[in-house]
Design a protein around this motif. Structure first.
Motif, PDB file in Angstrom:
ATOM      1  N   VAL A  16       0.840  -1.202   0.000  1.00 36.83           N
ATOM      2  CA  VAL A  16       0.000   0.000   0.000  1.00 36.83           C
ATOM      3  C   VAL A  16       0.875   1.252   0.000  1.00 36.83           C
ATOM      4  N   ILE A  17       0.569   2.145  -0.935  1.00 42.37           N
ATOM      5  CA  ILE A  17       1.268   3.417  -1.027  1.00 42.37           C
ATOM      6  C   ILE A  17       0.454   4.513  -0.346  1.00 42.37           C
ATOM      7  N   ALA A  34      -7.665   3.617 -13.874  1.00 38.75           N
ATOM      8  CA  ALA A  34      -7.377   2.233 -13.488  1.00 38.75           C
ATOM      9  C   ALA A  34      -8.414   1.280 -14.077  1.00 38.75           C
ATOM     10  N   LYS A  35      -9.676   1.710 -14.117  1.00 37.91           N
ATOM     11  CA  LYS A  35     -10.707   0.865 -14.736  1.00 37.91           C
ATOM     12  C   LYS A  35     -10.431   0.687 -16.224  1.00 37.91           C
ATOM     13  N   ILE A  41      -9.431  -2.864  -8.780  1.00 35.34           N
ATOM     14  CA  ILE A  41     -10.032  -3.997  -8.082  1.00 35.34           C
ATOM     15  C   ILE A  41     -11.152  -3.443  -7.217  1.00 35.34           C
ATOM     16  N   ASP A  42     -12.370  -3.884  -7.485  1.00 34.90           N
ATOM     17  CA  ASP A  42     -13.542  -3.405  -6.751  1.00 34.90           C
ATOM     18  C   ASP A  42     -13.815  -4.334  -5.576  1.00 34.90           C
ATOM     19  N   ALA A  43     -13.531  -3.858  -4.362  1.00 35.41           N
ATOM     20  CA  ALA A  43     -13.761  -4.634  -3.150  1.00 35.41           C
ATOM     21  C   ALA A  43     -14.893  -4.031  -2.326  1.00 35.41           C
ATOM     22  N   THR A  44     -15.824  -3.349  -2.995  1.00 34.76           N
ATOM     23  CA  THR A  44     -16.912  -2.667  -2.287  1.00 34.76           C
ATOM     24  C   THR A  44     -18.106  -3.566  -2.017  1.00 34.76           C
ATOM     25  N   GLN A  45     -18.169  -4.717  -2.654  1.00 36.05           N
ATOM     26  CA  GLN A  45     -19.304  -5.632  -2.503  1.00 36.05           C
ATOM     27  C   GLN A  45     -20.620  -4.940  -2.879  1.00 36.05           C
ATOM     28  N   GLY A  57       0.912  -0.936  -8.482  1.00 37.95           N
ATOM     29  CA  GLY A  57       0.368  -1.510  -9.702  1.00 37.95           C
ATOM     30  C   GLY A  57      -1.142  -1.596  -9.778  1.00 37.95           C
ATOM     31  N   TYR A  58      -1.847  -1.481  -8.653  1.00 37.82           N
ATOM     32  CA  TYR A  58      -3.300  -1.615  -8.653  1.00 37.82           C
ATOM     33  C   TYR A  58      -3.949  -0.509  -7.839  1.00 37.82           C
TER      34      TYR A  58
END
Length: 87
Positions: A16-17, A34-35, A41-45, A57-58
């Motif tokens: 993590v930056i 990024a999209k 990376i969508d971690a919002t559920q 990188g992400y």
């Protein structure tokens, strides 16, 4: 060390930056880029994005507030949070 970023998702804290709020226009541009690149990376559920985690990188989207995520990093919690002037 793995950090919980909400709803059963974790991220490697060594990669993590930054953890930023998703409210600003520059953050929105960063996420859109990024999209477009395929590095988001969508971690919002399915919930509203409140934090953008910038890694090597992400770009990771989280539904937790940036402060909540920051508090989960070792040495960043209360008292004496990074970035706060206590003088």
């Amino acid at each position: 060390m793995l950090i919980n970023i909400g709803y059963g998702n974790v991220v490697n804290s060594d990669k993590v930056i930054a953890v930023i709020s998703s409210d600003s226009a520059p953050a929105r541009r960063l996420v859109q880029g990024a999209k477009d690149n395929g590095t988001a990376i969508d971690a919002t559920q399915g919930r509203k994005t409140k934090a953008v985690i910038v890694t090597e990188g992400y770009i990771i989207l989280s539904a937790l507030l940036p402060d909540t995520i920051a508090d989960r990093f070792p040495g960043v919690g209360q008292p004496g949070r990074m970035g706060e002037n206590h003088g």
